[in-house]
Each structure stands twice: as C-alpha cells, then as structure tokens.
Design a protein around this motif. Structure first.
Motif, PDB file in Angstrom:
ATOM      1  N   ASP A  71       0.833  -1.211   0.000  1.00  0.00           N
ATOM      2  CA  ASP A  71       0.000   0.000   0.000  1.00  0.00           C
ATOM      3  C   ASP A  71       0.866   1.259   0.000  1.00  0.00           C
ATOM      4  OD1 ASP A  71      -2.229  -1.612   0.062  1.00  0.00           O
ATOM      5  OD2 ASP A  71      -2.717  -1.224   2.177  1.00  0.00           O
ATOM      6  N   GLN A  72       1.915   1.256   0.816  1.00  0.00           N
ATOM      7  CA  GLN A  72       2.804   2.413   0.879  1.00  0.00           C
ATOM      8  C   GLN A  72       3.569   2.601  -0.432  1.00  0.00           C
ATOM      9  OE1 GLN A  72       3.423   4.806   3.063  1.00  0.00           O
ATOM     10  NE2 GLN A  72       2.126   4.161   4.776  1.00  0.00           N
ATOM     11  N   ALA A  73       3.972   1.495  -1.052  1.00  0.00           N
ATOM     12  CA  ALA A  73       4.702   1.586  -2.321  1.00  0.00           C
ATOM     13  C   ALA A  73       3.812   2.175  -3.412  1.00  0.00           C
ATOM     14  CB  ALA A  73       5.213   0.209  -2.734  1.00  0.00           C
ATOM     15  N   VAL A  74       2.560   1.721  -3.455  1.00  0.00           N
ATOM     16  CA  VAL A  74       1.611   2.258  -4.435  1.00  0.00           C
ATOM     17  C   VAL A  74       1.411   3.763  -4.218  1.00  0.00           C
ATOM     18  CG1 VAL A  74      -0.831   2.231  -5.102  1.00  0.00           C
ATOM     19  CG2 VAL A  74       0.437   0.075  -4.887  1.00  0.00           C
ATOM     20  N   ALA A  75       1.221   4.160  -2.976  1.00  0.00           N
ATOM     21  CA  ALA A  75       1.020   5.581  -2.675  1.00  0.00           C
ATOM     22  C   ALA A  75       2.261   6.404  -3.016  1.00  0.00           C
ATOM     23  CB  ALA A  75       0.658   5.753  -1.197  1.00  0.00           C
ATOM     24  N   THR A  76       3.432   5.858  -2.722  1.00  0.00           N
ATOM     25  CA  THR A  76       4.682   6.585  -2.962  1.00  0.00           C
ATOM     26  C   THR A  76       4.945   6.758  -4.449  1.00  0.00           C
ATOM     27  OG1 THR A  76       5.603   5.800  -0.865  1.00  0.00           O
ATOM     28  CG2 THR A  76       7.172   6.567  -2.529  1.00  0.00           C
ATOM     29  N   LEU A  77       4.653   5.745  -5.254  1.00  0.00           N
ATOM     30  CA  LEU A  77       4.849   5.874  -6.701  1.00  0.00           C
ATOM     31  C   LEU A  77       4.097   7.085  -7.249  1.00  0.00           C
ATOM     32  CD1 LEU A  77       4.676   2.171  -7.968  1.00  0.00           C
ATOM     33  CD2 LEU A  77       6.589   3.758  -8.282  1.00  0.00           C
ATOM     34  N   GLY A  78       2.900   7.297  -6.765  1.00  0.00           N
ATOM     35  CA  GLY A  78       2.131   8.450  -7.224  1.00  0.00           C
ATOM     36  C   GLY A  78       2.755   9.783  -6.856  1.00  0.00           C
ATOM     37  N   LYS A  79       3.485   9.799  -5.753  1.00  0.00           N
ATOM     38  CA  LYS A  79       4.107  11.038  -5.285  1.00  0.00           C
ATOM     39  C   LYS A  79       5.423  11.345  -5.980  1.00  0.00           C
ATOM     40  CE  LYS A  79       2.134  10.371  -0.645  1.00  0.00           C
ATOM     41  NZ  LYS A  79       2.459  10.013   0.765  1.00  0.00           N
ATOM     42  N   ILE A  80       6.148  10.320  -6.424  1.00  0.00           N
ATOM     43  CA  ILE A  80       7.504  10.527  -6.959  1.00  0.00           C
ATOM     44  C   ILE A  80       7.582  10.305  -8.466  1.00  0.00           C
ATOM     45  CG2 ILE A  80       8.521   9.883  -4.744  1.00  0.00           C
ATOM     46  CD1 ILE A  80       9.263   7.169  -5.926  1.00  0.00           C
ATOM     47  N   LYS A  81       6.454  10.093  -9.116  1.00  0.00           N
ATOM     48  CA  LYS A  81       6.436   9.667 -10.516  1.00  0.00           C
ATOM     49  C   LYS A  81       7.023  10.693 -11.483  1.00  0.00           C
ATOM     50  CE  LYS A  81       1.615  11.199 -11.055  1.00  0.00           C
ATOM     51  NZ  LYS A  81       1.873  12.382 -11.881  1.00  0.00           N
ATOM     52  N   ASP A  82       7.083  11.950 -11.100  1.00  0.00           N
ATOM     53  CA  ASP A  82       7.525  12.990 -12.029  1.00  0.00           C
ATOM     54  C   ASP A  82       9.007  13.318 -11.921  1.00  0.00           C
ATOM     55  OD1 ASP A  82       4.953  13.293 -13.119  1.00  0.00           O
ATOM     56  OD2 ASP A  82       4.362  14.606 -11.455  1.00  0.00           O
ATOM     57  N   LYS A  83       9.763  12.528 -11.158  1.00  0.00           N
ATOM     58  CA  LYS A  83      11.213  12.726 -11.071  1.00  0.00           C
ATOM     59  C   LYS A  83      11.879  11.361 -11.155  1.00  0.00           C
ATOM     60  CE  LYS A  83      10.310  13.332  -6.135  1.00  0.00           C
ATOM     61  NZ  LYS A  83      10.372  14.285  -5.018  1.00  0.00           N
ATOM     62  N   PRO A  84      13.139  11.310 -11.618  1.00  0.00           N
ATOM     63  CA  PRO A  84      13.800   9.999 -11.668  1.00  0.00           C
ATOM     64  C   PRO A  84      13.939   9.427 -10.264  1.00  0.00           C
ATOM     65  CG  PRO A  84      15.359  11.762 -12.117  1.00  0.00           C
ATOM     66  CD  PRO A  84      14.010  12.393 -12.094  1.00  0.00           C
ATOM     67  N   PHE A  85      13.539   8.171 -10.103  1.00  0.00           N
ATOM     68  CA  PHE A  85      13.527   7.597  -8.766  1.00  0.00           C
ATOM     69  C   PHE A  85      14.195   6.242  -8.720  1.00  0.00           C
ATOM     70  CE2 PHE A  85       9.308   6.331 -10.518  1.00  0.00           C
ATOM     71  CZ  PHE A  85       9.383   4.948 -10.389  1.00  0.00           C
ATOM     72  N   PHE A  86      14.685   5.931  -7.532  1.00  0.00           N
ATOM     73  CA  PHE A  86      15.154   4.598  -7.158  1.00  0.00           C
ATOM     74  C   PHE A  86      14.308   4.216  -5.952  1.00  0.00           C
ATOM     75  CE2 PHE A  86      18.748   1.490  -6.987  1.00  0.00           C
ATOM     76  CZ  PHE A  86      18.432   0.865  -5.808  1.00  0.00           C
ATOM     77  N   LEU A  87      13.272   3.404  -6.209  1.00  0.00           N
ATOM     78  CA  LEU A  87      12.354   3.013  -5.142  1.00  0.00           C
ATOM     79  C   LEU A  87      12.634   1.572  -4.743  1.00  0.00           C
ATOM     80  CD1 LEU A  87       9.946   3.650  -3.307  1.00  0.00           C
ATOM     81  CD2 LEU A  87       8.441   2.841  -5.150  1.00  0.00           C
ATOM     82  N   ALA A  88      13.077   1.394  -3.514  1.00  0.00           N
ATOM     83  CA  ALA A  88      13.375   0.065  -2.972  1.00  0.00           C
ATOM     84  C   ALA A  88      12.177  -0.397  -2.149  1.00  0.00           C
ATOM     85  CB  ALA A  88      14.636   0.108  -2.120  1.00  0.00           C
ATOM     86  N   VAL A  89      11.634  -1.571  -2.490  1.00  0.00           N
ATOM     87  CA  VAL A  89      10.460  -2.106  -1.807  1.00  0.00           C
ATOM     88  C   VAL A  89      10.806  -3.508  -1.309  1.00  0.00           C
ATOM     89  CG1 VAL A  89       8.008  -2.637  -1.988  1.00  0.00           C
ATOM     90  CG2 VAL A  89       8.984  -0.782  -3.371  1.00  0.00           C
TER      91      VAL A  89
END
Length: 465
Positions: free
Chosen positions: A169-187
C-alpha cells in the motif's frame, strides 16, 4: 519496454526475504506466483544467481555496498557496515548523488532500526522495522512474551493486516508522489521469512494433502557436522522448540511457505499494476531479488545459514527498457553484481572498488560466455562472539560446488567438500576424498584461492571509454 530517450530510467528495486527460486517462472509446478512470473516475461530471469553469504544482513550489505563479506567485515547480524567501511557509497546513495530521488519501503537493509542507513535515502525510511503485530494478527500469537510465537499463522484477514500488505500500500502511494522525477524506489517484502503468516485465501490455494515431503531428510555422514546446523532459527518458534519435526508438521510448514510466497507475489502484483497505471513501466528498470535461498527440511535442515546450493542460490529477474524479454540466462551471476549492473543501465560510470561485474551484456545476449565461478561464504559457529572459529568458503562453477573450511585466524584448511552437480544435484555425497578427484580438487582449490577477480568475464565485458 521502450526507453524514453530523453528520460533517465527509474529503478524499482524489489527485495523478497528468504525466497528460494521455487516459482512458476523457474519451472516449479506447485507454487503459484503469477505476478513474479509476469515480471519474468518482461525481462531476463537468471537461473544461476548466487548470494555472497546466506543470511540477511551480510547478504544485503554485500549487495548494497557492492563489496564482498570479507571487505565489509559484516559476517553477523549486528555489525553495521558504517563501522567497518564508513565512507562507502551504497547503491541507492550513488543514485541519489546522481540526482535521483531514492526511497526505501519495507525491509531493504536488515530489520532493526540500528541496521538502517539514512545516507542511502532522500526521504525517511518507511516500515523498515518489523513489529510483532506485523508478523501476527491472532491474539494467541500476539500475547506470547517472545518476539517469536507460532511458526505459521492463518487468519481470514485483508492483505494489509500483515506487514507486506502495508508495504505494498505504501509503495503504491509513494509511486504516485515521486512519478515525475527519476527515482530509485526500494520495496522490501518480509514473507516468506518465518513466521509463515498469510491471509487465509493464500493458504486456500494449496491442498496440504497433495504437498510432497522432501526426498532426503538426513544430513550426509561424510561432511563435517559444522557444515550444517540444528535449524536453530526454526526451533525458536513456540510450536517447534526441541520437538521432533513430524511429517505432519513438515507439511504444515511447507504449506505455510508456499502460502507466504503467493501472498507476497500478490503484493508485488499491486506495485507492478500501479507502475503500469502511471505509465512508468516503459522507462523503469525493475529488479526482483532475494537475499538468499532456504532449506525446507532437505538434508534435515531448515532455513538458511549454510554454504549449500539451496541456501546460496537465489531468484533474480531484471526487466530493463530496450533489453531482452522473457528470456532465461544460465550464466553465473552474483548479487554483488547488481550495483555495477544498475549503475551501467542508468548510464553512470561504474564506481571503482566494486567487487562485482556489470552483467548488462547478458540482458541482450543471455547465453554469452560469462563468469567461471560464483563465491559464497559462511562462518562457524553461527551467532559467534568476537570472531568465528572457522570460515567456510564456497565456490560454484558450472559443474561443481567446492567448499573449504578454514581456521579464521590461521587460514589453515580444516575440511573440504566437493559436490558434482551432474551426478549429485542435491549435494548429498561429498566426493572430496575420492582419489579419482585429486586432480580436480587441486584445480578447484587454486581457482578458489585466486578468487572472484580471476573468475571475471574480462574478455566479454565491453570496455567503457
């Protein structure tokens, strides 16, 4: 997956705790893993990927720093790499330094708060520490004094009653917040790490009566006893203890492990779905890995912490824009290779002093000649104080697993193991003492002592200008 040429690729970095390659995409006929299987169809599945030490913190430290355990000096669950190599730049930190937003949700480093590394991330970590309430929901388990209660739990609850549903749930919410910048999302997902807790609907996928027991459940007699262990991790749970693990209990544990995989697979599916919904998949490198494998009663062993194939071999899938899709590679690769590989895929210069090799070429030519060996190690006794007495060094080649147990202080070789995977894929018969193998032992001994540098695919890696 097409690379949007004007955009730097994002990275979705998915870690799964204690997951051995028992998945549909690896050919398993029992475990239901449709979402991981879907990811495999988008990328390259590595059939022969190995960790550097088969337990949580040393393995994750090695991967995240791009250094092997003898460099990090992290062989236990307590040592933090910032005390041994304080100035090291971690994998996510390197992306952060190159303009990426880096963020961690769930278990990426080891679990305790003291094991975290704020320098790696652009924002505070989320759900990095597992509370007992995240592992269990039933009162009988929550009310025990120890952090460990039953070895498995089945409850008719929604996915986010347990920690991994919350992480998704947190990963889904975070993707929406960071989608407009290059990201490295560790889940990072905890299950199928013990306890095997999962909502009832995932248990219902499997018929316990049809679950088969391990074929060989006795520890081999022609190996040093310290090469194995007494399954101390499992025995810490209240329904196990010092009891004989009956066939009925084995089936319950296997059922729980499979249910836990399917539960985590469903959470991974939610994150992949959101990546698609946000139109990010085409410009995102997706990596799925586990920190090590797992024994489920084979050779009488439960959990990890050995140098054997079942503990050191891990699932590894890399789906990258513009690279091969739905392909399996049998090349030998190691988790320590992920740091240079991801730096390479992002177009960065690969940092000096990394102790892995970028396997980016395998993403377009999965069958090209590659490393000649992969390396792992494990100390004995486990849970040592001060320094261990012995360090077991293992090397996996295309055909053999060769292990040397060395005195930690003097490096004197105390015992040797040799397994021929063409004849003995379950590693049940140590053939190191056979006179017919004397020449092979000498050859493998030299190769082990030469180490990872000599095993590199030097001729095959394109030179960076």
């Amino acid at each position: 997956m097409e690379l949007h040429s004007q955009m730097r690729p994002n990275v979705l970095f998915i870690a799964v705790d204690d997951l051995r390659p028992q998945l549909g995409c690896y050919g398993d006929k029992v475990v239901q893993s449709p979402n991981i299987d879907r990811l495999a169809k988008l990328g390259v599945l590595f059939n022969r990927a190995y960790c550097q030490q088969a337990v949580c913190s040393p393995s994750r430290t090695s991967l995240m720093t791009g250094r092997r355990p003898n460099t990090t000096k992290v062989w236990d669950l307590k040592t933090h790499f910032r005390t041994t190599i304080p100035d090291v730049i971690t994998l996510p930190q390197y992306f952060k330094n190159n303009g990426y937003h880096t963020q961690s949700i769930g278990k990426i480093y080891h679990d305790p708060r003291s094991a975290q590394d704020s320098l790696s991330w652009s924002a505070p970590e989320i759900l990095v520490v597992t509370a007992k309430k995240g592992k269990y929901v039933l009162p009988d388990n929550l009310l025990t004094k120890s952090s460990k209660a039953a070895s498995s739990e089945i409850a008719d609850v929604p996915d986010n009653a347990y920690i991994d549903g919350k992480v998704a749930d947190q990963a889904v919410a975070t993707l929406g917040k960071i989608k407009d910048k290059p990201f490295f999302l560790a889940v990072g997902f905890r299950r199928p790490h013990l306890p095997f807790s999962a909502p009832k609907k995932y248990w219902d996928i499997y018929d316990r009566d049809k679950i088969t027991l391990p074929a060989e459940r006795e520890f081999p007699t022609n190996v040093p006893s310290y090469a194995g262990h007494n399954s101390q991790e499992l025995r810490g749970y209240t329904d196990i203890g010092k009891n004989v693990i009956t066939d009925e209990k084995v089936k319950e544990l296997l059922h729980g492990y499979y249910a836990a995989i399917s539960y985590t697979d469903a959470q991974i599916g939610k994150v992949l779905d959101e990546l698609d919904r946000l139109n990010l998949t085409g410009n995102t490198i997706v990596v799925l890995w586990s920190d090590h494998g797992f024994h489920l009663g084979e050779k009488g062993l439960w959990a990890k912490s050995t140098n054997y194939e079942l503990d050191t071999r891990v699932p590894l899938i890399v789906a990258a824009p513009g690279k091969k899709q739905g392909i399996m590679s049998n090349a030998l690769v190691e988790l320590v290779d992920l740091y240079p590989t991801l730096a390479d895929l992002a177009g960065f210069q690969i940092p000096d002093n990394l102790e892995g090799v970028s396997f980016m070429p395998l993403l377009t030519q999965p069958d090209m000649p590659w490393k000649s060996a992969a390396f792992s190690q494990f100390p004995r006794p486990w849970m040592y104080k001060g320094n261990p007495n012995l360090m077991g060094y293992a090397m996996r080649t295309e055909r053999y697993r060769y292990v040397e147990w060395r005195d930690f202080k003097t490096a004197e070789v105390r015992a040797v193991e040799l397994y021929d995977h063409r004849l003995d894929p379950l590693e049940l018969n140590n053939v190191a003492e056979l006179p017919a193998n004397a020449v092979k032992i000498k050859e493998l001994k030299q190769k082990l002592h030469e180490g990872w540098i000599k095993a590199k695919p030097i001729a095959n890696v394109p030179k960076r200008l």
